[in-house]
Design an enzyme around this catalytic site. Structure first.
Site, PDB file in Angstrom:
ATOM      1  N   ASP A  49       0.843  -1.198   0.000  1.00 24.10           N
ATOM      2  CA  ASP A  49       0.000   0.000   0.000  1.00 24.10           C
ATOM      3  C   ASP A  49       0.885   1.258   0.000  1.00 24.10           C
ATOM      4  OD1 ASP A  49       0.915  -0.274   2.581  1.00 24.10           O
ATOM      5  OD2 ASP A  49      -1.038   0.017   3.546  1.00 24.10           O
ATOM      6  N   SER A  50       2.203   1.073   0.087  1.00 24.95           N
ATOM      7  CA  SER A  50       3.132   2.188  -0.141  1.00 24.95           C
ATOM      8  C   SER A  50       2.929   2.771  -1.534  1.00 24.95           C
ATOM      9  CB  SER A  50       4.584   1.724   0.030  1.00 24.95           C
ATOM     10  OG  SER A  50       4.843   0.590  -0.771  1.00 24.95           O
ATOM     11  N   ASP A  88      -1.031  -6.010   0.184  1.00 21.03           N
ATOM     12  CA  ASP A  88      -1.484  -5.427   1.456  1.00 21.03           C
ATOM     13  C   ASP A  88      -2.994  -5.273   1.452  1.00 21.03           C
ATOM     14  OD1 ASP A  88       0.856  -5.028   2.929  1.00 21.03           O
ATOM     15  OD2 ASP A  88       1.220  -3.029   2.114  1.00 21.03           O
ATOM     16  N   LYS A 118      -1.185  -9.378   3.200  1.00 18.93           N
ATOM     17  CA  LYS A 118      -0.459  -8.907   4.374  1.00 18.93           C
ATOM     18  C   LYS A 118      -1.368  -7.981   5.176  1.00 18.93           C
ATOM     19  CE  LYS A 118       3.374  -6.219   3.996  1.00 18.93           C
ATOM     20  NZ  LYS A 118       2.878  -4.962   4.592  1.00 18.93           N
ATOM     21  N   GLU A 120      -1.508  -5.562   8.731  1.00 18.82           N
ATOM     22  CA  GLU A 120      -0.732  -4.898   9.779  1.00 18.82           C
ATOM     23  C   GLU A 120      -1.386  -5.106  11.142  1.00 18.82           C
ATOM     24  OE1 GLU A 120      -0.110  -0.740   8.899  1.00 18.82           O
ATOM     25  OE2 GLU A 120       0.811  -1.172   6.950  1.00 18.82           O
ATOM     26  N   GLU A 187       9.004  -4.184  10.714  1.00 16.81           N
ATOM     27  CA  GLU A 187       9.383  -2.885  10.154  1.00 16.81           C
ATOM     28  C   GLU A 187       9.894  -1.955  11.241  1.00 16.81           C
ATOM     29  OE1 GLU A 187       6.607  -1.108   7.413  1.00 16.81           O
ATOM     30  OE2 GLU A 187       7.679   0.802   7.407  1.00 16.81           O
TER      31      GLU A 187
HETATM   32  N1  LIG Z   1       9.121   5.094  -0.291  1.00 19.26           N
HETATM   33  C1  LIG Z   1       8.711   4.466   0.804  1.00 19.26           C
HETATM   34  N2  LIG Z   1       9.557   3.613   1.423  1.00 19.26           N
HETATM   35  C2  LIG Z   1       9.170   2.953   2.557  1.00 19.26           C
HETATM   36  O1  LIG Z   1       9.965   2.164   3.095  1.00 19.26           O
HETATM   37  C3  LIG Z   1       7.860   3.174   3.057  1.00 19.26           C
HETATM   38  C4  LIG Z   1       7.010   4.047   2.349  1.00 19.26           C
HETATM   39  N3  LIG Z   1       7.461   4.683   1.248  1.00 19.26           N
HETATM   40  N4  LIG Z   1       5.736   4.266   2.748  1.00 19.26           N
HETATM   41  C5  LIG Z   1       5.152   3.417   3.743  1.00 19.26           C
HETATM   42  C6  LIG Z   1       6.132   3.105   4.777  1.00 19.26           C
HETATM   43  C7  LIG Z   1       6.526   4.312   5.593  1.00 19.26           C
HETATM   44  N5  LIG Z   1       7.896   4.010   5.924  1.00 19.26           N
HETATM   45  C8  LIG Z   1       8.787   4.891   6.512  1.00 19.26           C
HETATM   46  C9  LIG Z   1       8.693   6.241   6.280  1.00 19.26           C
HETATM   47  C10 LIG Z   1       9.588   7.121   6.838  1.00 19.26           C
HETATM   48  C11 LIG Z   1      10.598   6.672   7.685  1.00 19.26           C
HETATM   49  C12 LIG Z   1      11.560   7.652   8.286  1.00 19.26           C
HETATM   50  O2  LIG Z   1      11.422   8.841   8.086  1.00 19.26           O
HETATM   51  N6  LIG Z   1      12.560   7.197   9.035  1.00 19.26           N
HETATM   52  C13 LIG Z   1      13.654   8.002   9.527  1.00 19.26           C
HETATM   53  C14 LIG Z   1      13.531   8.315  10.998  1.00 19.26           C
HETATM   54  C15 LIG Z   1      13.599   7.115  11.889  1.00 19.26           C
HETATM   55  C16 LIG Z   1      13.671   7.437  13.401  1.00 19.26           C
HETATM   56  O3  LIG Z   1      14.614   8.122  13.788  1.00 19.26           O
HETATM   57  O4  LIG Z   1      12.801   6.971  14.165  1.00 19.26           O
HETATM   58  C17 LIG Z   1      14.949   7.279   9.214  1.00 19.26           C
HETATM   59  O5  LIG Z   1      15.960   7.955   8.993  1.00 19.26           O
HETATM   60  O6  LIG Z   1      14.955   6.036   9.134  1.00 19.26           O
HETATM   61  C18 LIG Z   1      10.703   5.308   7.927  1.00 19.26           C
HETATM   62  C19 LIG Z   1       9.798   4.423   7.327  1.00 19.26           C
HETATM   63  C20 LIG Z   1       8.289   2.752   5.370  1.00 19.26           C
HETATM   64  N7  LIG Z   1       7.401   2.588   4.243  1.00 19.26           N
HETATM   65  C1  LIG Z   2       7.314  -1.614   3.142  1.00 19.28           C
HETATM   66  C2  LIG Z   2       6.433  -2.794   3.015  1.00 19.28           C
HETATM   67  C3  LIG Z   2       6.644  -3.787   4.093  1.00 19.28           C
HETATM   68  C4  LIG Z   2       4.985  -2.393   2.890  1.00 19.28           C
HETATM   69  O1  LIG Z   2       4.142  -2.715   3.665  1.00 19.28           O
HETATM   70  C5  LIG Z   2       4.604  -1.561   1.738  1.00 19.28           C
HETATM   71  O2  LIG Z   2       5.421  -1.355   0.817  1.00 19.28           O
HETATM   72  O3  LIG Z   2       3.458  -1.104   1.705  1.00 19.28           O
HETATM   73 MG   LIG Z   3       2.325  -1.663   3.397  1.00 18.38          MG
END
Ligand SMILES: Nc1nc(=O)c2c([nH]1)NC[C@@H]1CN(c3ccc(C(=O)N[C@@H](CCC(=O)O)C(=O)O)cc3)CN21
Ligand SMILES: CC(C)C(=O)C(=O)O
Ligand SMILES: [Mg+2]
Length: 291
Positions: A49-50, A88, A118, A120, A187
């Site tokens: 769903d990303s 998802d 999948k 959540e 995750e």
């Molecule tokens: N392009 C994309 N990649 C992804 O992996 C992803 C999505 N979209 N959309 C749905 C979720 C959202 N996800 C995310 C989105 C942002 C962060 C993030 O900003 N992380 C920072 C801060 C972490 C912290 O300090 O707690 C990092 O630097 O990892 C992590 C996972 C993973 N998923």
């Molecule tokens: C990042 C993966 C695990 C996901 O749920 C997504 O792409 O939506």
């Molecule tokens: Mg997802």
């Protein structure tokens, strides 16, 4: 190439954990991404769903609908005839009655033609997981950072740092295994906790931002390729720079149109000799004899 590789199923995916063979999963959202990921040898494709963020331009996964997931799943399963494809279930489609969960799950399986779903969440959705499994739907769990709950989690943050949170995640993982999930996505869980959960389970864990000791890894297609993705979390590794390749190519096309360099002789079609002369002759003959 791919006809030599046997298509995976939930049993062979479970066996990969036993055999300590890492599971490589990547998202795919359409025909070309599915086709290329399959030919590249990915074990599992995830219609994540990303797609709401990387394909549709929303700022979270929350606006993604069941119809969106069906639409993209259809394209992925047409592109990848040989991969195991998971989709998802989107936001709030498996949190009402069990009947509604099964109805939504059945639509995504039957119309999207995917092989598993999948969901959540942990212990709180275990009865929905169990109902799907009873209906013949293979379920992949997903705990830790669950983006459909981002408004409650207060952001995309690492999960399971405190002892209390870590204990809850272990219990959630066990509840999902007990409910019949064939694997679990972890995750944004610290590497040490992800390793502990992986050891505690007989089903494989597939990590994203959860360190080196999960049974498999998953990344978002657009992140792997650096293809116009809106975010770049630390756990992402970019294996190509497709965004700039695409932009440079399109800029060159635009410039050649403006400079009349495109289309060139090699891109055009011609009439046989004399046809246009005859056409002009006929039309001017018509002018001389107006009706
Ligand atoms: N392009 C994309 N990649 C992804 O992996 C992803 C999505 N979209 N959309 C749905 C979720 C959202 N996800 C995310 C989105 C942002 C962060 C993030 O900003 N992380 C920072 C801060 C972490 C912290 O300090 O707690 C990092 O630097 O990892 C992590 C996972 C993973 N998923
Ligand atoms: C990042 C993966 C695990 C996901 O749920 C997504 O792409 O939506
Ligand atoms: Mg997802």
């Amino acid at each position: 190439m791919s006809d030599k590789v046997k298509k995976l199923n939930t049993s062979t995916i479970r066996r990969m954990k036993v055999n300590r063979e890492p599971i490589a999963m990547i998202t795919a959202y359409d025909y070309p991404s599915a086709k290329l990921a399959q030919e590249a040898g990915a074990d599992i494709l995830l219609v994540g769903d990303s797609l709401g963020m990387v394909v549709l331009g929303y700022d979270s996964t929350i606006p993604v609908t069941l119809e969106d997931m069906i639409h993209h799943s259809k394209a992925v399963t047409r592109g990848a005839d040989h991969c195991f494809v998971v989709a998802d279930l989107p936001f709030a489609t498996y949190h009402g009655s069990i009947d509604r969960t099964i109805a939504n799950a059945a639509r995504l399986m039957q119309e999207g033609r995917v092989h598993a779903l999948k969901l959540e969440g942990g212990a709180e959705i275990a009865e929905h997981v169990e109902a799907c499994v009873r209906a013949g739907i293979p379920v992949m769990g997903h705990i830790g950072l669950t983006p459909q709950s981002v408004l409650q989690l207060g952001g995309w943050k690492i999960q399971g740092k405190s002892l209390e949170q870590a204990e809850k995640l272990v219990q959630d993982a066990k509840a999902l295994e007990q409910a019949g999930a064939f694997s679990i996505v972890l995750e944004m869980v610290p590497e040490e906790l992800a390793a502990h959960i992986t050891e505690q389970l007989t089903i494989p864990t597939i990590g994203i931002g959860s360190g080196r000791y999960c049974d498999g890894q998953v990344l978002v297609y657009h992140d792997v390729l650096n293809y116009a993705t809106p975010i770049k979390p630390r756990f992402v590794k970019q294996y190509a720079d497709i965004g700039s390749t695409v932009q440079t190519a399109i800029a060159q096309y635009v410039s050649e149109v403006k400079n009349r360099k495109f289309p060139g002789e090699e891109n055009v079609y011609h009439n046989d000799e004399g046809v246009i002369d005859q056409l002009k002759h006929n039309s001017s003959a018509g002018d001389e004899n107006p009706r």
